[in-house]
Design a protein around this motif. Structure first.
Motif, PDB file in Angstrom:
ATOM      1  N   THR A   1      55.901 -11.172  62.437  1.00  0.00           N
ATOM      2  CA  THR A   1      54.576 -11.776  62.555  1.00  0.00           C
ATOM      3  C   THR A   1      53.482 -10.713  62.559  1.00  0.00           C
ATOM      4  O   THR A   1      52.423 -10.910  61.996  1.00  0.00           O
ATOM      5  CB  THR A   1      54.461 -12.621  63.831  1.00  0.00           C
TER       6      THR A   1
ATOM      7  N   ALA B   1      50.727  -9.937  59.505  1.00  0.00           N
ATOM      8  CA  ALA B   1      49.432 -10.412  59.983  1.00  0.00           C
ATOM      9  C   ALA B   1      48.342 -10.080  58.979  1.00  0.00           C
ATOM     10  O   ALA B   1      48.233  -8.980  58.497  1.00  0.00           O
ATOM     11  CB  ALA B   1      49.103  -9.780  61.326  1.00  0.00           C
TER      12      ALA B   1
ATOM     13  N   GLN C   1      39.247 -18.944  60.816  1.00  0.00           N
ATOM     14  CA  GLN C   1      40.453 -18.566  60.072  1.00  0.00           C
ATOM     15  C   GLN C   1      41.563 -18.110  61.018  1.00  0.00           C
ATOM     16  O   GLN C   1      42.718 -18.487  60.859  1.00  0.00           O
ATOM     17  CB  GLN C   1      40.145 -17.461  59.074  1.00  0.00           C
TER      18      GLN C   1
ATOM     19  N   LYS D   1      43.418 -20.954  62.827  1.00  0.00           N
ATOM     20  CA  LYS D   1      44.351 -21.743  62.021  1.00  0.00           C
ATOM     21  C   LYS D   1      45.776 -21.217  62.196  1.00  0.00           C
ATOM     22  O   LYS D   1      46.728 -21.980  62.173  1.00  0.00           O
ATOM     23  CB  LYS D   1      43.954 -21.707  60.551  1.00  0.00           C
ATOM     24  N   VAL D   2      45.924 -19.915  62.377  1.00  0.00           N
ATOM     25  CA  VAL D   2      47.238 -19.297  62.565  1.00  0.00           C
ATOM     26  C   VAL D   2      47.560 -19.152  64.046  1.00  0.00           C
ATOM     27  O   VAL D   2      48.692 -19.376  64.473  1.00  0.00           O
ATOM     28  CB  VAL D   2      47.288 -17.916  61.865  1.00  0.00           C
ATOM     29  N   TYR D   3      46.562 -18.776  64.847  1.00  0.00           N
ATOM     30  CA  TYR D   3      46.712 -18.584  66.292  1.00  0.00           C
ATOM     31  C   TYR D   3      45.740 -19.540  66.995  1.00  0.00           C
ATOM     32  O   TYR D   3      44.616 -19.146  67.331  1.00  0.00           O
ATOM     33  CB  TYR D   3      46.398 -17.138  66.682  1.00  0.00           C
TER      34      TYR D   3
END
Length: 88
Positions: free
Chosen positions: A26, A30, A38, A41-43
């Motif tokens: 991860t 990254a 933005q 959306k991932v975290y």
């Protein structure tokens, strides 16, 4: 049957293919996010520098992910300088 050249080339090709395999994690994968929208959306809960930091900006709904490398590459998104970037 294998000739002498094949016996030397095949192991060399295998060694090269093993060395060139991409590392997947991860943190290695990254991306650099332009803004908190933005990044969230991932975290969804943001990214904390480490597990001991406390949020200074009030109540949060989501727990942040802990990743020093992701946090360090997005320090500019930590507006209140509490060690958590883009907390929600």
């Amino acid at each position: 049957m294998m000739n002498k050249l094949s016996k030397k080339v095949l192991p060399a090709l295998l060694a090269c293919s093993i060395v060139l395999l991409p590392v997947q994690s991860t943190e290695a994968a990254a991306a650099k996010f332009k803004n908190c929208t933005q990044l969230n959306k991932v975290y969804p809960g943001g990214v904390a520098m480490n597990a001991t930091v406390k949020n200074k900006g009030g109540e949060t709904k989501l727990k942040p992910a802990i990743s020093a490398s992701v946090y360090n590459s997005h320090k500019g998104l930590d507006r209140d300088k509490d060690g958590i970037a883009c907390e929600r």
